[in-house]
Design an enzyme around this catalytic site. Sequence first.
Site, PDB file in Angstrom:
ATOM      1  N   GLU A  15       4.714 -46.460  16.947  1.00 41.38           N
ATOM      2  CA  GLU A  15       5.606 -46.278  15.763  1.00 41.38           C
ATOM      3  C   GLU A  15       5.084 -45.182  14.946  1.00 41.38           C
ATOM      4  O   GLU A  15       4.142 -45.198  14.421  1.00 41.38           O
ATOM      5  CB  GLU A  15       5.937 -47.468  14.981  1.00 41.38           C
ATOM      6  CG  GLU A  15       6.915 -47.311  14.028  1.00 41.38           C
ATOM      7  CD  GLU A  15       7.146 -48.655  12.982  1.00 41.38           C
ATOM      8  OE1 GLU A  15       6.507 -49.587  13.184  1.00 41.38           O
ATOM      9  OE2 GLU A  15       7.837 -48.301  12.125  1.00 41.38           O
ATOM     10  N   ASP A  80      -7.867 -49.430   3.418  1.00 43.08           N
ATOM     11  CA  ASP A  80      -7.533 -48.704   2.431  1.00 43.08           C
ATOM     12  C   ASP A  80      -8.188 -49.188   1.025  1.00 43.08           C
ATOM     13  O   ASP A  80      -8.013 -50.085   0.573  1.00 43.08           O
ATOM     14  CB  ASP A  80      -5.588 -48.693   2.234  1.00 43.08           C
ATOM     15  CG  ASP A  80      -5.320 -47.904   1.239  1.00 43.08           C
ATOM     16  OD1 ASP A  80      -4.019 -47.973   1.182  1.00 43.08           O
ATOM     17  OD2 ASP A  80      -6.109 -47.117   0.542  1.00 43.08           O
ATOM     18  N   ILE A  81      -8.923 -48.065   0.609  1.00 43.24           N
ATOM     19  CA  ILE A  81      -9.450 -48.194  -0.780  1.00 43.24           C
ATOM     20  C   ILE A  81      -9.026 -47.285  -1.718  1.00 43.24           C
ATOM     21  O   ILE A  81      -8.824 -45.993  -1.534  1.00 43.24           O
ATOM     22  CB  ILE A  81     -10.827 -47.905  -0.570  1.00 43.24           C
ATOM     23  CG1 ILE A  81     -11.690 -48.434   0.710  1.00 43.24           C
ATOM     24  CG2 ILE A  81     -11.753 -48.199  -1.817  1.00 43.24           C
ATOM     25  CD1 ILE A  81     -12.219 -49.672   0.878  1.00 43.24           C
ATOM     26  N   ASP A  82      -8.333 -47.774  -2.626  1.00 45.75           N
ATOM     27  CA  ASP A  82      -7.830 -47.075  -3.699  1.00 45.75           C
ATOM     28  C   ASP A  82      -8.524 -47.061  -5.031  1.00 45.75           C
ATOM     29  O   ASP A  82      -8.545 -48.103  -5.536  1.00 45.75           O
ATOM     30  CB  ASP A  82      -6.188 -47.823  -3.797  1.00 45.75           C
ATOM     31  CG  ASP A  82      -5.065 -46.947  -4.552  1.00 45.75           C
ATOM     32  OD1 ASP A  82      -5.786 -46.244  -5.347  1.00 45.75           O
ATOM     33  OD2 ASP A  82      -4.207 -47.032  -4.245  1.00 45.75           O
ATOM     34  N   SER A 131      -7.845 -39.750   1.548  1.00 43.94           N
ATOM     35  CA  SER A 131      -5.997 -40.167   1.695  1.00 43.94           C
ATOM     36  C   SER A 131      -5.475 -38.881   1.101  1.00 43.94           C
ATOM     37  O   SER A 131      -4.140 -38.874   1.438  1.00 43.94           O
ATOM     38  CB  SER A 131      -5.970 -41.226   0.852  1.00 43.94           C
ATOM     39  OG  SER A 131      -5.996 -41.074  -0.747  1.00 43.94           O
ATOM     40  N   ARG A 134      -6.149 -40.354  -4.270  1.00 39.79           N
ATOM     41  CA  ARG A 134      -7.236 -41.243  -4.962  1.00 39.79           C
ATOM     42  C   ARG A 134      -7.829 -42.247  -4.127  1.00 39.79           C
ATOM     43  O   ARG A 134      -8.309 -43.346  -4.599  1.00 39.79           O
ATOM     44  CB  ARG A 134      -6.534 -41.788  -6.224  1.00 39.79           C
ATOM     45  CG  ARG A 134      -5.377 -42.847  -5.375  1.00 39.79           C
ATOM     46  CD  ARG A 134      -4.350 -43.321  -6.608  1.00 39.79           C
ATOM     47  NE  ARG A 134      -3.635 -44.238  -6.085  1.00 39.79           N
ATOM     48  CZ  ARG A 134      -2.338 -44.674  -6.433  1.00 39.79           C
ATOM     49  NH1 ARG A 134      -2.012 -44.363  -7.454  1.00 39.79           N
ATOM     50  NH2 ARG A 134      -1.851 -45.686  -5.923  1.00 39.79           N
ATOM     51  N   VAL A 136      -9.787 -43.617   0.125  1.00 41.04           N
ATOM     52  CA  VAL A 136     -10.142 -43.188   1.542  1.00 41.04           C
ATOM     53  C   VAL A 136      -9.465 -44.416   2.455  1.00 41.04           C
ATOM     54  O   VAL A 136      -9.035 -45.450   2.127  1.00 41.04           O
ATOM     55  CB  VAL A 136     -11.434 -43.308   1.564  1.00 41.04           C
ATOM     56  CG1 VAL A 136     -12.131 -41.931   0.819  1.00 41.04           C
ATOM     57  CG2 VAL A 136     -12.187 -44.567   1.148  1.00 41.04           C
ATOM     58  N   LYS A 287      -1.008 -43.916   6.434  1.00 39.60           N
ATOM     59  CA  LYS A 287      -0.684 -42.444   6.380  1.00 39.60           C
ATOM     60  C   LYS A 287      -1.557 -41.764   7.437  1.00 39.60           C
ATOM     61  O   LYS A 287      -2.703 -42.131   7.845  1.00 39.60           O
ATOM     62  CB  LYS A 287      -1.269 -42.004   5.041  1.00 39.60           C
ATOM     63  CG  LYS A 287      -1.056 -40.579   4.629  1.00 39.60           C
ATOM     64  CD  LYS A 287      -1.207 -40.497   3.155  1.00 39.60           C
ATOM     65  CE  LYS A 287      -0.961 -38.860   2.692  1.00 39.60           C
ATOM     66  NZ  LYS A 287      -2.163 -37.920   3.180  1.00 39.60           N
TER      67      LYS A 287
END
Lengths: 394, 454
Positions: A15, A80-82, A131, A134, A136, A287
């Site tokens: 998908e 996902d590290i934001d 990413s 902001r 990775v 993403k």
Amino acid sequence: MFYSPVTKNYFQNREFSFTLKDDIYVRYQSFSTQNELEKEMQKMNPYKIDIGAVYSHRPSQHNTVKSGTFQALEKELVFDIDMTDYDDVRSCCSAADICSKCWTLMTIAIRILDRALREDFGFQHLLWVYSGRRGVHCWVCDEAARKLSVAARSAVAEYLSLVKGGEETVKKVVLSDPIHPFISQSLSVVEHYFLQYAIVGQELLSSKEGVDKVLNLLPEDVRKDLLLHYQSEKNPTKRWERLKTLVHQKRATSKKGGQYFDKEIMLQYCYPRLDVNVSKGVNHLLKSPFSVHPKTGRISVPIDLRNLDKFDPFEVPTISLICEELDKPRPDEEEEDDTKDKENEIEAGERRKIRDFKRTSLAKYIKLFDQFLDSVARSRKGDMLKKSDLQKDF
Amino acid sequence: MQFSGRRRKLAVHSQNDLYSHCLQLYVQPPLENISLSEFETFAVERLKLLKTVENLGVSYVKTTEQYTKKLHASFTKSQVGPSEYEKRRKDHISHFILRLAYCQTEDLRRWFIQQEMDLFRHRFNDLSSKYKTEFLHKNNLKYDTLSADEKMNLKDQLINSTFGFSGITIVEQDFYKVPFQDALDLIRTRKVFLRGGYAYIPHQDIVTIVLNDFRTRLSKALALTARSLPAVQSDERLQPLLNHLSHAYVGQDYSIQKNIGKISLEQIDPLSAKSFPLCMRQLHKSLRENHHLRHGGRMQYGLFLKGIGLTLEQALQFWRSEFIRGKVDADKFDKAYAYSIRHMFGKEGKRTDYTPYSCMKVILSNPPSQGDYHGCPFRHSDPELLKQKLQSYKLSPSGIVQVGLHTHTLKHNWSLAHRIKAFLHYMDFSGGFKLSSVLEYQQLEDITNPVTWP
């Protein structure tokens, strides 16, 4: 991604989702060939491209399948590290902003998680990607990882989580005896960066505000002692030393176990904060690497872990830069080859595309990605050889 | 009855094979004929036992001695039978009957699996070491053990990762190398050493592994059972009984909107202070202050509002008007957030009309992290902050004491029952409703959905 020619319909059942102009979000996109994907991307011009799971049927036909039978079969394990999740502990920036000072948090996160995923969990094929704004992402592509259930993904994410609590929680890290080897190893990484990043860079103990926040994480008696001491001692590094000394003293003289306040502070300010829900979901879309971030124009490039400390998010190429570089006239030697290839136009087109990328700043990132794919392929070959040896197929 | 003599002999022979261990994983379904009355009795008695298991699981922390003692007492009481064989047979048959009743929906399956697991865990832990090992061998759980050398090399890591082990006990006890996917509960809580994808598990903790196996098998089996259910349900003798059994566990059904249209948007602000549970009040306040809520908060609060009677149109208006005050413009709201609100009301996607979260779900799943305001304040908030908040809401000092905030073990040792009691005191003091009238009609377990309160 193709993992092997053996598994039928892997690409066709993958998908994709596009975010188009005006925030229109379309899910369940799927394609028969790479070419089809390319053409569709050129046609729709998506602002964002996300990759999801490989399903039991073609996602674009999911409505025609009997309800309950359309299921996600495989998906990479992702993290996902934001940076916004660290807003309560960074003083230099907030929200979507990042700077070279707080980027260290990402470096720390990558080191800790990469080690744990490889050494503790035995995963080998990890792709770390910037990413674009902001944070990775990490894509774990081992076969075992792709086949993990929701429960397993959630367990992995929780094993890796140490910072717990929302707005209403003051003390987000609590350690008790004995300290699990995973925590000790993570602590060594944090300790390596802490003085420079937190005490010097983030000025943790320089201002009254900063000091109050840190002291709030300590028991009353230590807090009082330090407040007194800080009235005369203004040097932040010395202040931190004093804090550690007091905590160690308390631990040595206390009958209770587990008084690791200094370590808890370091972890609360530096330990990776990951969103468990992103890692848990088998239907979740993330993403795509090498896509363009709609708000910054930066390309989501792989990060070279061999040079991790040197990675600078502000040096990452933007789409405008790439376009500029592509627009530059091609050097002479390549024109000769072009004339030769006139008969075989499709191949020429492909070769030109590859040459084009090599002229841009993306070259080194594509190389990284190729190396990653090579190792995945080699590993698959190795596994298949092992399997056929076991089955005695010669 | 002419052949009773021979039949008795045959029965003895199969007794030894079929039920050779008091505990089983319920792999093979029973193959004999039984009377309808036995069918019903067995099923009802097991259901009673499972309901007791559920109640105890909610009232006591499962690792405490109190829990174990009470569960042991209830279990022993339920084990009535002329012989050990009869008891095992009943255990076998009753489990499979309840599978029929509890396979139909996700909720029923989840409930059944949870109680059966808790029961199994208790029974397994009760076995002596010898019978534990026998059970493992009989059930094909063959994991490699660490050699003495390997153990010595990893001694410090093993001691630091496994609770209750010293240098000596490491040498004495067997450690198994189990693929981490088979030991998720131990991995999730970091209770064992993990390396190269293998969890190093001491013999005494092997129950968790067995439980995982149990859960996986039962889950798969229930799915299969659901598919063959129509054939069973067509039997008129069984259908009414099975229906009765599966409805016995459910409390009130909050899935059907009973209160539609009974609330107006203007009422929400005053109601939030007067009648909302603390978690919803907190969510409402932060929504008003920040003009935004993250996903977890939107789900918890949005479903609550639906449960107390907001219509879809009202909900859309409510969220939209608040979000527009913040960083989201009307267009963006319609594109990004309206979809998920309609989804909550069952108007999108697979069209499930979602039920508001129960207390259990709010407390136990999806804990809040930085930037979140959802969850249960009695579980997820810092005790000091919670105390301050209650004080600011004008809860009297004695009220705060009653809520139990003077004990500092509360963060780690509170059971669900404590939290509900604390919350009830908050509701009582804030004038939300009269404690007595609620308790008159409902047992504690029914007040597990915040929707009942306003």
